[in-house]
Design a protein around this motif. Structure first.
Motif, PDB file in Angstrom:
ATOM      1  N   ASP A  25       0.860  -1.182   0.000  1.00 52.77           N
ATOM      2  CA  ASP A  25       0.000   0.000   0.000  1.00 52.77           C
ATOM      3  C   ASP A  25       0.895   1.230   0.000  1.00 52.77           C
ATOM      4  N   ALA A  26       0.560   2.188  -0.838  1.00 53.10           N
ATOM      5  CA  ALA A  26       1.348   3.405  -0.955  1.00 53.10           C
ATOM      6  C   ALA A  26       0.483   4.477  -1.587  1.00 53.10           C
ATOM      7  N   VAL A  27       0.959   5.705  -1.531  1.00 55.15           N
ATOM      8  CA  VAL A  27       0.300   6.826  -2.200  1.00 55.15           C
ATOM      9  C   VAL A  27       1.203   7.258  -3.351  1.00 55.15           C
ATOM     10  N   GLY A  28       0.608   7.589  -4.476  1.00 55.32           N
ATOM     11  CA  GLY A  28       1.393   7.852  -5.676  1.00 55.32           C
ATOM     12  C   GLY A  28       1.169   9.231  -6.269  1.00 55.32           C
ATOM     13  N   VAL A  29       2.205   9.710  -6.972  1.00 57.40           N
ATOM     14  CA  VAL A  29       2.178  10.997  -7.665  1.00 57.40           C
ATOM     15  C   VAL A  29       2.813  10.795  -9.036  1.00 57.40           C
ATOM     16  N   VAL A  30       2.142  11.245 -10.094  1.00 49.88           N
ATOM     17  CA  VAL A  30       2.736  11.271 -11.433  1.00 49.88           C
ATOM     18  C   VAL A  30       3.362  12.648 -11.615  1.00 49.88           C
ATOM     19  N   CYS A  31       4.606  12.697 -12.091  1.00 49.64           N
ATOM     20  CA  CYS A  31       5.306  13.974 -12.043  1.00 49.64           C
ATOM     21  C   CYS A  31       6.405  14.066 -13.095  1.00 49.64           C
ATOM     22  N   GLU A  32       6.963  15.276 -13.206  1.00 50.15           N
ATOM     23  CA  GLU A  32       8.143  15.535 -14.014  1.00 50.15           C
ATOM     24  C   GLU A  32       9.254  16.183 -13.182  1.00 50.15           C
ATOM     25  N   PHE A  33       8.889  17.053 -12.245  1.00 50.82           N
ATOM     26  CA  PHE A  33       9.857  17.755 -11.394  1.00 50.82           C
ATOM     27  C   PHE A  33      10.973  18.351 -12.257  1.00 50.82           C
ATOM     28  N   ASP A  34      10.567  19.238 -13.166  1.00 53.05           N
ATOM     29  CA  ASP A  34      11.498  19.763 -14.177  1.00 53.05           C
ATOM     30  C   ASP A  34      11.712  21.274 -14.027  1.00 53.05           C
ATOM     31  N   PRO A  35      12.396  21.737 -12.971  1.00 49.23           N
ATOM     32  CA  PRO A  35      12.826  20.971 -11.801  1.00 49.23           C
ATOM     33  C   PRO A  35      11.805  21.091 -10.680  1.00 49.23           C
ATOM     34  N   MET A  36      12.127  20.513  -9.530  1.00 55.15           N
ATOM     35  CA  MET A  36      11.228  20.558  -8.379  1.00 55.15           C
ATOM     36  C   MET A  36      11.127  21.975  -7.821  1.00 55.15           C
ATOM     37  N   HIS A  37       9.885  22.412  -7.548  1.00 61.96           N
ATOM     38  CA  HIS A  37       9.677  23.708  -6.906  1.00 61.96           C
ATOM     39  C   HIS A  37       8.932  23.511  -5.585  1.00 61.96           C
ATOM     40  N   LEU A  38       8.679  24.609  -4.911  1.00 65.32           N
ATOM     41  CA  LEU A  38       8.102  24.539  -3.576  1.00 65.32           C
ATOM     42  C   LEU A  38       6.716  23.901  -3.574  1.00 65.32           C
ATOM     43  N   GLY A  39       5.942  24.120  -4.629  1.00 62.66           N
ATOM     44  CA  GLY A  39       4.624  23.502  -4.714  1.00 62.66           C
ATOM     45  C   GLY A  39       4.703  21.990  -4.827  1.00 62.66           C
ATOM     46  N   HIS A  40       5.699  21.489  -5.538  1.00 63.56           N
ATOM     47  CA  HIS A  40       5.898  20.037  -5.620  1.00 63.56           C
ATOM     48  C   HIS A  40       6.169  19.452  -4.229  1.00 63.56           C
ATOM     49  N   GLU A  41       7.034  20.113  -3.485  1.00 60.13           N
ATOM     50  CA  GLU A  41       7.351  19.621  -2.144  1.00 60.13           C
ATOM     51  C   GLU A  41       6.099  19.601  -1.262  1.00 60.13           C
ATOM     52  N   ARG A  42       5.283  20.640  -1.346  1.00 61.71           N
ATOM     53  CA  ARG A  42       4.050  20.677  -0.551  1.00 61.71           C
ATOM     54  C   ARG A  42       3.144  19.511  -0.906  1.00 61.71           C
ATOM     55  N   ARG A  83      -3.484  24.112  -6.189  1.00 66.10           N
ATOM     56  CA  ARG A  83      -2.252  24.872  -6.344  1.00 66.10           C
ATOM     57  C   ARG A  83      -2.481  26.317  -5.911  1.00 66.10           C
ATOM     58  N   THR A  84      -1.565  26.802  -5.094  1.00 66.44           N
ATOM     59  CA  THR A  84      -1.669  28.170  -4.591  1.00 66.44           C
ATOM     60  C   THR A  84      -0.469  29.015  -5.007  1.00 66.44           C
ATOM     61  N   ASP A  85       0.299  28.516  -5.993  1.00 69.50           N
ATOM     62  CA  ASP A  85       1.537  29.187  -6.391  1.00 69.50           C
ATOM     63  C   ASP A  85       1.410  29.907  -7.724  1.00 69.50           C
ATOM     64  N   GLY A  86       0.178  30.103  -8.178  1.00 71.70           N
ATOM     65  CA  GLY A  86      -0.009  30.785  -9.448  1.00 71.70           C
ATOM     66  C   GLY A  86      -0.139  29.848 -10.630  1.00 71.70           C
ATOM     67  N   GLY A  87      -0.097  28.542 -10.375  1.00 77.25           N
ATOM     68  CA  GLY A  87      -0.326  27.584 -11.442  1.00 77.25           C
ATOM     69  C   GLY A  87       0.889  27.331 -12.306  1.00 77.25           C
ATOM     70  N   ALA A 139      16.385  31.553  -9.331  1.00 71.27           N
ATOM     71  CA  ALA A 139      15.757  30.251  -9.563  1.00 71.27           C
ATOM     72  C   ALA A 139      15.804  29.400  -8.300  1.00 71.27           C
ATOM     73  N   PHE A 140      16.940  29.384  -7.634  1.00 65.88           N
ATOM     74  CA  PHE A 140      17.083  28.583  -6.413  1.00 65.88           C
ATOM     75  C   PHE A 140      16.078  29.010  -5.348  1.00 65.88           C
ATOM     76  N   ALA A 141      15.744  30.306  -5.320  1.00 62.04           N
ATOM     77  CA  ALA A 141      14.825  30.822  -4.304  1.00 62.04           C
ATOM     78  C   ALA A 141      13.418  30.250  -4.453  1.00 62.04           C
ATOM     79  N   LEU A 142      13.080  29.736  -5.628  1.00 56.13           N
ATOM     80  CA  LEU A 142      11.753  29.169  -5.880  1.00 56.13           C
ATOM     81  C   LEU A 142      11.713  27.665  -5.644  1.00 56.13           C
ATOM     82  N   MET A 143      12.823  27.113  -5.158  1.00 53.85           N
ATOM     83  CA  MET A 143      12.939  25.664  -4.986  1.00 53.85           C
ATOM     84  C   MET A 143      13.149  25.323  -3.515  1.00 53.85           C
ATOM     85  N   PRO A 144      12.793  24.114  -3.089  1.00 51.61           N
ATOM     86  CA  PRO A 144      13.183  23.665  -1.754  1.00 51.61           C
ATOM     87  C   PRO A 144      14.704  23.702  -1.643  1.00 51.61           C
TER      88      PRO A 144
END
Length: 387
Positions: free
Chosen positions: A2-19, A182-186, A208-213
């Protein structure tokens, strides 16, 4: 399992992805599995940094296991992308699917999905397309008339969400689904992956780094220092033009997924165009949007084969301790898990063929790196990043 899943690209990962990842884990208490595009992405083209680095970002920011969505599914229509990702996650033991959306309304998304699975709706969409509309515009208009929710499909994350739900229903999978608004402007907002890529393209890495975890920004910075990021498709433009100019009109036909004769238009654009941008401008119309043409050009360049009915293996890109425990359970249930590339031959000829083609496409991806392209065979040497 049992697990929870996410389909993604993370191109690259931003703060919304981490949330999203941390919300999925907090809500379910389960390990998070990501089905992530490899080195090539759904809009047509290549990711800004390689799949192992992006997978490492994910496991440092909330994921427990990252598995690769191969290129025939990753660089495809939203429908095929979503279907491949959902089926891959289901094979990993995922019982709960999480995804972001602009609307945050799971009931409305299910309504849209159910309507779009109806045969009469397919016929109505085709009739609208015969009048000159693109598939996306035709579908949105028909859905609005039928259910009053066509506006959902004007936003990209809503559109993908509907495709995930369609895949669940079409495959009759025992998956629950939840969406996080999504609350980051989409997709094109201030914290989006596209904005990060735009900043990197003009040399504004600090912004760019400032928008990422922080952990993800650290990995991107590391890869940049190595000369491995950001990958720039412009470095491949001459090679792409050479490949496209060697093709006859009929050679483009296998990449025309709609079967509407777009391949003829693309061939003429290639013959007349002097750059990829020029070709895209010449081939794009109201009916044939730029993203579709771009995917077709990249598919032709990469000699992208039609995907098999199912993804024949689960290639692991990165995992935590919880992810490794899940991998052991998957193997106990007979899931064709691939951690050592040399073992792919044990999974059958279809798996061997797909992996070999993916490895060649990774060799091409390396040529787009800034200063340090690797020699061929990187996919055969690289093992998962374990943290």
């Amino acid at each position: 399992m049992d697990a929870v899943g996410v389909v993604c690209e993370f191109d690259p990962m931003h703060l919304g992805h981490e949330r999203l990842l941390r919300q999925a884990k907090a809500d379910t208490g389960l390990p998070v599995v990501c089905a992530m595009s490899g080195n090539y992405i759904q809009r047509g083209g290549m990711a800004c940094l390689n799949k192992f680095a992006r997978a490492e970002m994910a496991v440092l920011c909330g994921a427990d296991l990252v598995v690769e969505l191969p290129t025939p599914w990753a660089m495809a229509t939203a429908e095929r992308f979503a279907d491949g990702g959902v089926s891959l996650l289901a094979g990993c033991g995922v019982k709960h699917l999480y995804f972001g959306s602009e609307c945050g309304d799971i009931a409305a998304l299910w309504t849209a999905a159910e309507v779009l699975l109806r045969e009469d709706i397919h016929r109505a969409i085709r009739a609208e397309m015969d009048g000159g509309l693109s598939y996306a515009a035709a579908r949105q208009g028909v859905l609005e008339r039928e259910a009053g929710c066509g506006g959902l499909l004007a936003q990209p994350n809503n559109t993908l969400a509907v495709e995930y739900l369609k895949a669940i229903r079409r495959r009759e999978l025992p998956l629950s689904a939840a969406t996080v608004r999504r609350t980051d402007g989409g997709h094109h907002g201030a914290a989006s992956a596209s904005q990060i890529r735009a900043l990197l393209a003009v040399g504004q890495a600090t912004d760019a780094f400032a928008l990422m975890p922080p952990a993800a920004a650290g990995i991107l910075g590391r890869e940049m220092k190595k000369g491995l990021a950001p990958a720039d498709p412009a470095r491949l433009e001459t090679a792409m033009l050479s490949r496209l100019r060697l093709m006859d009109e009929a050679d483009f036909a296998p990449y025309d997924g709609g079967g509407e004769g777009l391949y003829r238009r693309v061939y003429r654009a290639v013959q007349a165009g002097v750059s990829l941008g020029d070709i895209l401008t010449r081939a794009t119309t109201k009916r044939y949007p730029t993203a579709r043409v771009r995917r077709m050009l990249w598919a032709a360049f990469l000699n992208l084969e039609p995907p098999p009915a199912e993804i024949p293996y689960v290639r692991v890109l990165s995992a935590t301790a919880d992810g490794r425990r899940l991998l052991r359970q998957m193997r106990d249930h007979g899931v064709p898990v691939l951690t050592k590339p040399a073992d792919v031959g044990l999974l059958g000829s279809e798996a061997q063929s797909l992996f070999t083609r993916e490895a060649r496409r990774t060799d091409v991806f390396a040529l787009a790196c800034p200063i340090n392209p690797s020699v061929c065979g990187e996919d055969w040497r690289h093992t998962p990043v374990m943290v």
